[in-house]
Design an enzyme around this catalytic site. Structure first.
Site, PDB file in Angstrom:
ATOM      1  N   HIS A  72       0.668  -1.102  -0.026  1.00  0.00           N
ATOM      2  CA  HIS A  72      -0.187  -0.476  -0.026  1.00  0.00           C
ATOM      3  C   HIS A  72       1.636   1.207  -0.009  1.00  0.00           C
ATOM      4  CE1 HIS A  72      -4.287   2.141   1.322  1.00  0.00           C
ATOM      5  NE2 HIS A  72      -3.422   3.206   0.616  1.00  0.00           N
ATOM      6  N   HIS A 125       1.384   5.191  -2.334  1.00  0.00           N
ATOM      7  CA  HIS A 125       0.475   6.623  -3.086  1.00  0.00           C
ATOM      8  C   HIS A 125       1.975   6.574  -4.009  1.00  0.00           C
ATOM      9  CE1 HIS A 125      -3.742   6.699  -1.241  1.00  0.00           C
ATOM     10  NE2 HIS A 125      -2.692   5.957  -0.416  1.00  0.00           N
ATOM     11  N   GLN A 172      -9.431   9.235  -4.884  1.00  0.00           N
ATOM     12  CA  GLN A 172      -9.030   9.874  -3.645  1.00  0.00           C
ATOM     13  C   GLN A 172     -10.319  11.166  -3.890  1.00  0.00           C
ATOM     14  OE1 GLN A 172      -6.046  10.470  -1.573  1.00  0.00           O
ATOM     15  NE2 GLN A 172      -7.832  10.680  -0.648  1.00  0.00           N
ATOM     16  N   HIS A 224      -9.826   2.045   0.682  1.00  0.00           N
ATOM     17  CA  HIS A 224      -9.229   2.658   1.664  1.00  0.00           C
ATOM     18  C   HIS A 224     -10.511   2.520   2.651  1.00  0.00           C
ATOM     19  CE1 HIS A 224      -5.948   4.543   0.240  1.00  0.00           C
ATOM     20  NE2 HIS A 224      -5.934   4.780   0.527  1.00  0.00           N
ATOM     21  N   GLU A 279     -11.145   4.434   7.042  1.00  0.00           N
ATOM     22  CA  GLU A 279      -9.913   5.059   7.655  1.00  0.00           C
ATOM     23  C   GLU A 279     -10.043   6.737   8.454  1.00  0.00           C
ATOM     24  OE1 GLU A 279      -6.847   7.225   5.037  1.00  0.00           O
ATOM     25  OE2 GLU A 279      -5.767   6.949   6.007  1.00  0.00           O
ATOM     26  N   ASP A 296       2.506   3.340   2.876  1.00  0.00           N
ATOM     27  CA  ASP A 296       1.442   4.197   2.926  1.00  0.00           C
ATOM     28  C   ASP A 296       2.131   5.801   1.621  1.00  0.00           C
ATOM     29  OD1 ASP A 296      -1.657   5.193   1.640  1.00  0.00           O
ATOM     30  OD2 ASP A 296      -0.991   5.500   3.886  1.00  0.00           O
TER      31      ASP A 296
END
Ligand code: 17E
Ligand code: FE2
Length: 415
Positions: free
Chosen positions: A54, A56, A149, A207, A210, A306
């Site tokens: 995971h 980005h 996102q 996701h 969170e 992450d």
């Protein structure tokens, strides 16, 4: 051909030898007769490469480009990113992503699942990462998640952009139900994610929850839908922070259902210990999911980095031993039994979440991908946060390190 001798496999007391031929594991045995180059690993631990399930990569090294995330929350991070992202170009995203990959590779990572923001009308980041994936494929395996996102429904035409991303070749369907404008839209987004995964035959990585808000229970719906479809093992729930705050009576019921579907969990310990609990005074929540309990129930859990210097989190290097160290502490998992298998959280468990079982692992007939740690056993690897001495991909060196040497200036070291 190459022969590695004095190889300490995880869990094995006596060393073995590994013969590599044509980039594959040809033979693994206590003694192998072969005329070829010999590399002495001096009893250091050999494990399959680190997996970061995971990341980005489209966000890396952007922490200082725009207005700072003053509150340190997930939601301000999303806002700060949104302000920046109209300035993206394919070349700029590619160059940052490659720097991010290099940083992870230097720590022994060879497999990365990256979320890629698709809530942007030109899909610039996805175009960039599709090119990067192809360019690096001989040294590191990338999986791309189409990640909305700013929401599949909260963002204009988000659902169409998701569909477009599938057609362009994203490997996984992503989502962010806790960010949709109301719970019903969050639920609708989960239905959409599963529908897209079935339609295009892709993996899922959401996701999911969170947030510290215990009312955020999208995991329940995601799990139910993938259980019904029979695709739990192709599905990952990332973060699930709110499950760490949930009441036990709810959590224990859920645990049985999670086991039944075979769903995977990714926890990002450094990221979420930093982002969560921001509205708490004291006691302050740890913000990570129930790693220990899920693991003890036999559910697959892995750890991930992450972020690397983005509007959510200013640090990060892709050092999975560092992530593991934090994860084990925050999840309270440093008993001797925990430590014995701890490396699984950043190796085989991540590979399982990424559905790499058929190619990943140190076994005859598979690609010769492995790393050598600067430690003679599992305990030292964890306690010393051992560095990676070598990273080998298809039988070739990605890098080799010299162990650090200390000049001992005082006689105390001689005793
Ligand atoms: N985006 C998000 O929704 N959550 C995160 N932890 C990061 C980006 C890093
Ligand atoms: Fe993330």
């Amino acid at each position: 051909m190459k022969k590695f001798i004095n190889v300490r496999r995880k869990g094995c007391k006596t060393p073995v030898e590994i013969l590599v031929k044509d980039g594959m594991f040809e033979k693994i045995a206590p003694k192998i007769e072969a005329e070829c180059e010999i590399i002495d690993l001096e009893g250091n631990i050999v494990i399959p490469p680190y997996v970061d399930p995971h990341m980005h990569l489209d966000y890396v090294y952007t922490a200082n480009l725009g207005t700072q995330n003053g509150s340190g929350t997930l939601f301000e991070g999303i806002q700060r990113w949104s302000e920046q992202k109209e300035h993206l170009s394919i070349e700029e995203v590619k160059s940052r992503a490659i720097r991010g990959i290099q940083s992870e590779m230097k720590h022994g990572v060879q497999y990365i699942r990256t979320h890629v923001d698709v809530t942007e009308p030109n899909l610039t980041a996805l175009k960039a990462l599709l090119e990067v994936k192809e360019e690096v494929k001989d040294v590191v395996e990338l999986q791309l998640v189409a990640f909305p996102q700013e929401g599949i429904y909260a963002y204009p035409r988000g659902d169409e952009l998701m569909e477009e991303a599938m057609k362009m070749g994203a490997d996984c369907v992503g989502g962010i139900p806790h960010y949709e404008l109301a719970r019903e839209f969050g639920e609708k987004s989960i239905h959409k994610i599963v529908e897209l995964a079935v339609k295009y035959d892709r993996l899922i990585d959401v996701h999911c929850d969170e947030t510290d808000d215990v009312q955020s229970r999208f995991l329940e719906l995601l799990n139910a839908l993938v259980l019904i479809e029979g695709i739990g093992n192709k599905t990952t729930a990332s973060h699930t922070c709110s499950f760490g705050s949930a009441d036990n009576s709810y959590a224990y019921r859920m645990m049985k259902l999670l086991k039944r579907s075979g769903i995977n969990f990714v926890s990002c310990p450094t990221e979420n210990i930093f982002l969560q609990g921001r509205q708490d005074t004291y006691p302050k929540r740890r913000g990570i999911t129930r790693v220990k309990e899920l693991h003890e129930e036999g559910i697959n859990v892995c750890f991930a980095q992450d972020s690397m210097s983005d509007p959510w989190y200013p640090l990060g290097t892709g050092s999975m031993i560092h992530i593991l160290d934090h994860g084990l502490h925050i999840a309270q998992m440093i008993s001797p039994e925990n430590i014995e298998n701890a490396l699984d959280f950043v190796t085989i468990n991540g590979a399982k979440a990424m559905n790499l079982e058929h190619t990943y692992g140190i076994e005859e007939g598979k690609d010769a991908n492995f790393i050598v740690l600067d430690a003679k056993n599992e305990f030292d690897a964890i306690a010393q946060r051992a560095g990676t001495l070598m990273s080998i991909h298809r039988g070739e060196y990605l890098f080799e390190m010299e162990p650090a040497k200390m000049k001992q200036q005082n006689s105390i070291f001689m005793r």
